[in-house]
Design a protein around this motif. Structure first.
Motif, PDB file in Angstrom:
ATOM      1  N   GLN A 131       0.820  -1.216   0.000  1.00 13.21           N
ATOM      2  CA  GLN A 131       0.000   0.000   0.000  1.00 13.21           C
ATOM      3  C   GLN A 131       0.854   1.267   0.000  1.00 13.21           C
ATOM      4  N   GLN A 132       1.992   1.212  -0.740  1.00 16.99           N
ATOM      5  CA  GLN A 132       2.830   2.406  -0.817  1.00 16.99           C
ATOM      6  C   GLN A 132       3.743   2.460  -2.037  1.00 16.99           C
ATOM      7  N   SER A 133       4.339   1.345  -2.470  1.00 19.09           N
ATOM      8  CA  SER A 133       5.274   1.371  -3.605  1.00 19.09           C
ATOM      9  C   SER A 133       6.175   2.605  -3.516  1.00 19.09           C
ATOM     10  N   SER A 134       7.027   2.618  -2.510  1.00 22.55           N
ATOM     11  CA  SER A 134       7.753   3.836  -2.153  1.00 22.55           C
ATOM     12  C   SER A 134       9.143   3.959  -2.760  1.00 22.55           C
ATOM     13  N   PHE A 135       9.500   3.133  -3.746  1.00 20.11           N
ATOM     14  CA  PHE A 135      10.682   3.417  -4.547  1.00 20.11           C
ATOM     15  C   PHE A 135      10.258   4.434  -5.608  1.00 20.11           C
ATOM     16  N   ALA A 136       9.992   5.626  -5.133  1.00 21.62           N
ATOM     17  CA  ALA A 136       9.405   6.671  -5.970  1.00 21.62           C
ATOM     18  C   ALA A 136       9.520   8.001  -5.233  1.00 21.62           C
ATOM     19  N   THR A 137       9.336   9.082  -5.976  1.00 26.72           N
ATOM     20  CA  THR A 137       9.329  10.403  -5.334  1.00 26.72           C
ATOM     21  C   THR A 137       7.970  10.736  -4.746  1.00 26.72           C
ATOM     22  N   HIS A 138       6.913  10.067  -5.231  1.00 27.16           N
ATOM     23  CA  HIS A 138       5.555  10.280  -4.728  1.00 27.16           C
ATOM     24  C   HIS A 138       4.846   8.938  -4.627  1.00 27.16           C
ATOM     25  N   SER A 139       3.910   8.849  -3.694  1.00 23.99           N
ATOM     26  CA  SER A 139       3.271   7.573  -3.401  1.00 23.99           C
ATOM     27  C   SER A 139       1.844   7.797  -2.927  1.00 23.99           C
ATOM     28  N   ILE A 140       0.975   6.846  -3.259  1.00 26.85           N
ATOM     29  CA  ILE A 140      -0.372   6.784  -2.695  1.00 26.85           C
ATOM     30  C   ILE A 140      -0.363   5.746  -1.581  1.00 26.85           C
ATOM     31  N   ALA A 141      -0.897   6.109  -0.418  1.00 24.68           N
ATOM     32  CA  ALA A 141      -0.977   5.176   0.707  1.00 24.68           C
ATOM     33  C   ALA A 141      -2.346   5.270   1.353  1.00 24.68           C
ATOM     34  N   HIS A 142      -2.763   4.177   1.991  1.00 27.63           N
ATOM     35  CA  HIS A 142      -4.047   4.140   2.687  1.00 27.63           C
ATOM     36  C   HIS A 142      -3.869   4.665   4.109  1.00 27.63           C
ATOM     37  N   GLU A 143      -4.897   5.299   4.636  1.00 21.72           N
ATOM     38  CA  GLU A 143      -4.780   5.897   5.969  1.00 21.72           C
ATOM     39  C   GLU A 143      -4.391   4.876   7.047  1.00 21.72           C
ATOM     40  N   ARG A 144      -4.725   3.587   6.848  1.00 21.80           N
ATOM     41  CA  ARG A 144      -4.416   2.586   7.863  1.00 21.80           C
ATOM     42  C   ARG A 144      -2.912   2.340   8.010  1.00 21.80           C
ATOM     43  N   ASN A 145      -2.154   2.518   6.935  1.00 24.61           N
ATOM     44  CA  ASN A 145      -0.721   2.210   7.020  1.00 24.61           C
ATOM     45  C   ASN A 145       0.159   3.453   7.023  1.00 24.61           C
ATOM     46  N   VAL A 146      -0.451   4.602   7.321  1.00 21.52           N
ATOM     47  CA  VAL A 146       0.283   5.865   7.395  1.00 21.52           C
ATOM     48  C   VAL A 146       0.371   6.287   8.861  1.00 21.52           C
ATOM     49  N   VAL A 147       1.591   6.480   9.351  1.00 18.66           N
ATOM     50  CA  VAL A 147       1.833   6.776  10.765  1.00 18.66           C
ATOM     51  C   VAL A 147       2.383   8.195  10.893  1.00 18.66           C
ATOM     52  N   LYS A 148       1.638   9.044  11.575  1.00 17.36           N
ATOM     53  CA  LYS A 148       2.077  10.430  11.787  1.00 17.36           C
ATOM     54  C   LYS A 148       3.210  10.471  12.804  1.00 17.36           C
ATOM     55  N   ILE A 149       4.251  11.254  12.487  1.00 18.51           N
ATOM     56  CA  ILE A 149       5.409  11.389  13.366  1.00 18.51           C
ATOM     57  C   ILE A 149       5.449  12.803  13.928  1.00 18.51           C
ATOM     58  N   GLU A 150       5.396  12.897  15.234  1.00 20.04           N
ATOM     59  CA  GLU A 150       5.427  14.185  15.923  1.00 20.04           C
ATOM     60  C   GLU A 150       6.844  14.539  16.335  1.00 20.04           C
ATOM     61  N   GLY A 151       7.071  15.834  16.568  1.00 20.35           N
ATOM     62  CA  GLY A 151       8.309  16.261  17.196  1.00 20.35           C
ATOM     63  C   GLY A 151       9.446  16.495  16.223  1.00 20.35           C
ATOM     64  N   ASP A 152      10.575  16.889  16.789  1.00 22.21           N
ATOM     65  CA  ASP A 152      11.760  17.259  16.024  1.00 22.21           C
ATOM     66  C   ASP A 152      12.635  16.019  15.837  1.00 22.21           C
ATOM     67  N   VAL A 153      12.445  15.352  14.712  1.00 19.89           N
ATOM     68  CA  VAL A 153      13.204  14.144  14.415  1.00 19.89           C
ATOM     69  C   VAL A 153      13.438  14.090  12.913  1.00 19.89           C
ATOM     70  N   ASP A 154      14.559  13.548  12.492  1.00 20.11           N
ATOM     71  CA  ASP A 154      14.917  13.473  11.077  1.00 20.11           C
ATOM     72  C   ASP A 154      14.034  12.443  10.383  1.00 20.11           C
ATOM     73  N   ILE A 155      13.009  12.905   9.664  1.00 20.11           N
ATOM     74  CA  ILE A 155      12.055  11.989   9.031  1.00 20.11           C
ATOM     75  C   ILE A 155      12.746  11.122   7.986  1.00 20.11           C
ATOM     76  N   SER A 156      13.832  11.597   7.395  1.00 24.91           N
ATOM     77  CA  SER A 156      14.505  10.825   6.345  1.00 24.91           C
ATOM     78  C   SER A 156      15.144   9.549   6.883  1.00 24.91           C
ATOM     79  N   LEU A 157      15.309   9.457   8.198  1.00 28.79           N
ATOM     80  CA  LEU A 157      15.910   8.278   8.814  1.00 28.79           C
ATOM     81  C   LEU A 157      14.892   7.191   9.133  1.00 28.79           C
ATOM     82  N   LEU A 158      13.618   7.547   9.203  1.00 31.93           N
ATOM     83  CA  LEU A 158      12.639   6.707   9.903  1.00 31.93           C
ATOM     84  C   LEU A 158      11.938   5.663   9.048  1.00 31.93           C
ATOM     85  N   GLY A 159      12.082   5.683   7.722  1.00 31.34           N
ATOM     86  CA  GLY A 159      11.386   4.723   6.879  1.00 31.34           C
ATOM     87  C   GLY A 159      11.574   3.270   7.287  1.00 31.34           C
TER      88      GLY A 159
END
Length: 367
Positions: free
Chosen positions: A136-164
């Motif tokens: 539900q993401q096919s994320s070897f891409a610059t843009h992706s469609i994902a379903h709300e169930r598998n999308v996790v919001k990340i709060e706070g000051d953290v390097d999002i590029s590390l978290l995949g």
């Protein structure tokens, strides 16, 4: 104006990735459009690329995406444009396992994660292009469609590029210990195969307070790093080495838990034989489809040992991934030490380095 996406396409089993540009669909009512910042590369991607695990080609793989929400479907709740997010696995939310709080064992798991069944819309993600609902993401891409169930919001000051990688490989190893095995403090635990998943399992065992943590691998350099993450003992596996005998040289009765991360049949056998009576083997590493593991029935009966499978670390992603982020921020879960970054255009190099064991966890940067 339609959003243009650069995508890495596998045309058939065994093919290299080819970068293409396509117009991506708008999100459906329960979907979001993500601008990806970075995506981890997982051994599952390699297995699917090689044809050892199923999918429908041509396909855009990638299932450890992280980025920012650009558009939100009309019925999406709890997510808004501009949110930083990590993407994880798909689940239907309606079947019995999902309803009982075990979405990793969704009855529709294979279709939603391997066979590109788009959960939130019947239309394809790319009108004229490859299948692109992998996990539900096919994320070897610059843009992706994902379903709300598998999308996790990340709060706070953290390097999002590390978290995949928290969306699959890292959560799988940590969750195999913290959520599947759930060892009491002071337990003895073995991790078989210390790639990125196994290293995360070692970290999870330390967090759980295990008294003895034994790491097993064929690579001495990896075993040295495992000690930094919490392994109290290491065993170098190889020809002529009886791993179970070595384990009993450390703990006479054997270990309480074995976490098998290698996907190797001989390693799985050794992990089972290393268990004490009433011990538990957690099978994590995925071998090629059709692989069978065997055991002696009478040994199994008399020992009271348990064998359990583990998908995605049994994670409820909207709770577990933020928990891992908090542990990382406190310096208790240093998975960043496993990462090497590559430009998106170098995806084939990153994949080859992972295949060759030169890196633990490649991350592709999209910009």
């Amino acid at each position: 104006m339609p959003t243009k996406a650069r995508i890495a396409v596998i045309s058939e089993a065994g093919a290299d990735y080819a970068i293409e540009e396509r117009a991506i669909a708008d999100p459906g009512p329960h979907e979001v459009l993500i601008k990806l910042i970075a995506t981890g590369v997982c051994h599952t991607d390699l297995s699917v690329q090689a044809g050892n695990l199923p999918t429908n080609y041509p396909v855009v793989l990638g299932h450890e995406g992280a980025g920012t929400i650009l558009k939100v479907g009309d019925h999406v709740k709890g997510l808004t444009e501009g949110d930083n997010v990590v993407l994880s696995y798909g689940s239907c939310g309606r079947c019995r396992p999902c309803q009982e709080g075990d979405p990793a064992y969704c009855n529709d798991f294979e279709a939603l994660n391997f066979m590109n069944k788009r959960q939130g819309e019947d239309a394809p993600v790319f009108d004229d292009g490859p299948n692109a609902a992998f996990f539900q993401q096919s994320s070897f891409a610059t843009h992706s469609i994902a379903h709300e169930r598998n999308v996790v919001k990340i709060e706070g000051d953290v390097d999002i590029s590390l978290l995949g990688p928290l969306g699959c490989g890292i959560q799988t190893g940590a969750g195999a210990v913290m959520r599947t095995a759930q060892p009491p403090a002071g337990s003895n635990l073995l991790v078989s195969g210390v790639g990125s998943v196994g290293m995360a399992a070692v970290m999870g065992a330390k967090l759980a307070g295990c008294g003895t943590i034994i790491a097993v691998d064929t690579n001495d350099d990896r075993l040295e790093l495992a000690k930094e993450f919490g392994a109290t003992h290491t065993i170098t596996a190889g020809k002529g080495i009886d791993v179970a005998e070595e384990v009993r040289g450390i703990i006479e009765a054997g270990v309480d838990y074995s976490i098998e991360c290698s996907g190797n049949d001989k390693a799985a056998r050794a992990a089972l034989e290393s268990l004490a009576k009433r011990g538990t083997l957690v099978v994590v590493g995925a071998p090629p489809s059709g692989t069978e593991y065997a055991f002696d029935a009478n040994d199994q009966i008399l020992s009271g040992r348990k064998i359990v499978g583990c998908v995605e670390g049994d994670a409820k992603v909207k709770q577990f991934i933020p928990e891992l982020v908090r542990l990382y921020q406190r310096g208790l879960f240093p998975f960043d030490k496993l990462v090497k970054r590559y430009p998106f255009d170098k995806i084939n190099e990153a994949v080859q380095d992972l295949h060759d064991g030169k890196v633990f966890k490649p991350i592709l940067e999209m910009s």
